[in-house]
Design a protein around this motif. Sequence first.
Motif, PDB file in Angstrom:
ATOM      1  N   LYS A 173      70.570   3.580  15.167  1.00 28.11           N
ATOM      2  CA  LYS A 173      71.181   4.901  15.347  1.00 28.11           C
ATOM      3  C   LYS A 173      72.688   4.773  15.218  1.00 28.11           C
ATOM      4  CE  LYS A 173      71.816   8.716  18.649  1.00 28.11           C
ATOM      5  NZ  LYS A 173      73.309   8.644  18.531  1.00 28.11           N
ATOM      6  N   ALA A 174      73.236   5.387  14.186  1.00 30.06           N
ATOM      7  CA  ALA A 174      74.685   5.423  14.021  1.00 30.06           C
ATOM      8  C   ALA A 174      75.281   6.403  15.031  1.00 30.06           C
ATOM      9  CB  ALA A 174      75.044   5.840  12.602  1.00 30.06           C
ATOM     10  N   PRO A 175      76.530   6.217  15.407  1.00 33.39           N
ATOM     11  CA  PRO A 175      77.142   7.124  16.394  1.00 33.39           C
ATOM     12  C   PRO A 175      77.080   8.601  16.018  1.00 33.39           C
ATOM     13  CG  PRO A 175      78.528   5.194  16.033  1.00 33.39           C
ATOM     14  CD  PRO A 175      77.442   5.141  15.007  1.00 33.39           C
ATOM     15  N   THR A 176      77.051   8.869  14.712  1.00 33.71           N
ATOM     16  CA  THR A 176      77.032  10.269  14.269  1.00 33.71           C
ATOM     17  C   THR A 176      75.626  10.834  14.117  1.00 33.71           C
ATOM     18  OG1 THR A 176      77.173   9.493  11.982  1.00 33.71           O
ATOM     19  CG2 THR A 176      79.250  10.047  13.088  1.00 33.71           C
ATOM     20  N   ASP A 177      74.593   9.975  14.267  1.00 28.58           N
ATOM     21  CA  ASP A 177      73.210  10.433  14.120  1.00 28.58           C
ATOM     22  C   ASP A 177      72.749  11.165  15.368  1.00 28.58           C
ATOM     23  OD1 ASP A 177      73.155   9.276  11.642  1.00 28.58           O
ATOM     24  OD2 ASP A 177      72.052   7.486  12.280  1.00 28.58           O
ATOM     25  N   ALA A 178      71.946  12.203  15.165  1.00 28.94           N
ATOM     26  CA  ALA A 178      71.420  12.961  16.299  1.00 28.94           C
ATOM     27  C   ALA A 178      70.312  12.208  17.019  1.00 28.94           C
ATOM     28  CB  ALA A 178      70.903  14.320  15.821  1.00 28.94           C
TER      29      ALA A 178
END
Length: 403
Positions: A173-178
């Motif tokens: 999970k990237a920081p910008t992923d929901a």
Amino acid sequence: MPPFDVPEGDPFGPHNLPYGVFSLPGSSHRAVGVRLGDHVLDAGAAAHALGSPYASLLARPNLNPLLAAGRTAWSDVRRALTAWVTVPSHRETVAPLFHPLSSVTLHLPFEVADYVDFYASENHARNVGQIFRPDAEDSLTPNWKHLPIGYHGRSGTVVVSGTEVPRPSGQRKAPTDAAPVFGPSVRLDIEAEVGFVVGVPSRMGAPVALGDFREHVFGLCLLNDWSARDIQAWEYVPLGPFLGKSFATSVSAWITPLDALEEALVAPPARTHELLPYLDDSDEEPGGYDLRISVAVNGHVVSEPPFSTMYWTAAQQLAHMTVNGASLRTGDLYGSGTVSGPAERERGSLLELTWNGREPLELPDGKRTFLEDGDEVTLSAWAPGPNGVRVGLGQVTGRVVQG
């Protein structure tokens, strides 16, 4: 060239004699071997032919019986092996027991009991801290200068050099992923390390003191602790590495005995914090090793990390690993953690070399931030030996394949 005629200065001459396990073409029989130049000696067959009292330890399919035998046996066997490959009167008996290295299959040289990985390079720890905590007042965590940080790994996926490494899958999970997604790692990395192999076990409840390091540790080898940075970043808070690290750890097929590295002993970096008594090595023999490591991706050298810069020594790591009463077992393996020096070309991971992907490496076959399928990583190293000759460490190679 006859096996005894090793060129002068060969890093695998009779001053070295690392141990491995091999089999011959068309045979499933595994035998303990000792490397001399570009040949491997069937150590068990030689011991039997020359009437060695240690023949039963060497005529085994792995190194574990020898590892468990202890320091006296280790020293006796090494002296005998040195004589077998250097004294002319032994040549007629020993010569037929050599095999060209190119003709044998090398195997994992010992049965791994437990695996522990440390985090012992201050340069590496500071780089990681600066990458992920750029605004922190100190890039090191508060405990770092007081104890060797480590975690308990997975022994079942320790593999010998040359074993292909399937790309791992997991949650990321990237920081910008929901929300997290599942799939192959897209940030697959290496960690250039040195592994230490435990021989003599210890009793549960009895910590191993700094001064007893050489009574328990047989030797060392190069180690690549592959790392899926994206999987690890999502899973490791608050408990630490798990699936991002457990899929593969590659080790050399050759274990270099500590007795071959006497000339490589060096003092570790100056201590900046007072250590608790069980870690205080100020009155101990020098506990660092001057190992010169090279990291190559697809045959192109990208880094040369110096092991002499490691803040925590292998003896301190062993003492800390057992200070709570945890016992040692024959075949325990512990990794130093990523080896990184102070210079950019001395960083032991792609995370550092590319500064978390922001500064791609320029390779002959294209740019890299992290590893692509088909990439092959090779670690090699040498250490100072007697009379100016080098002691070679067996290389460790692994190629990434689609998972």
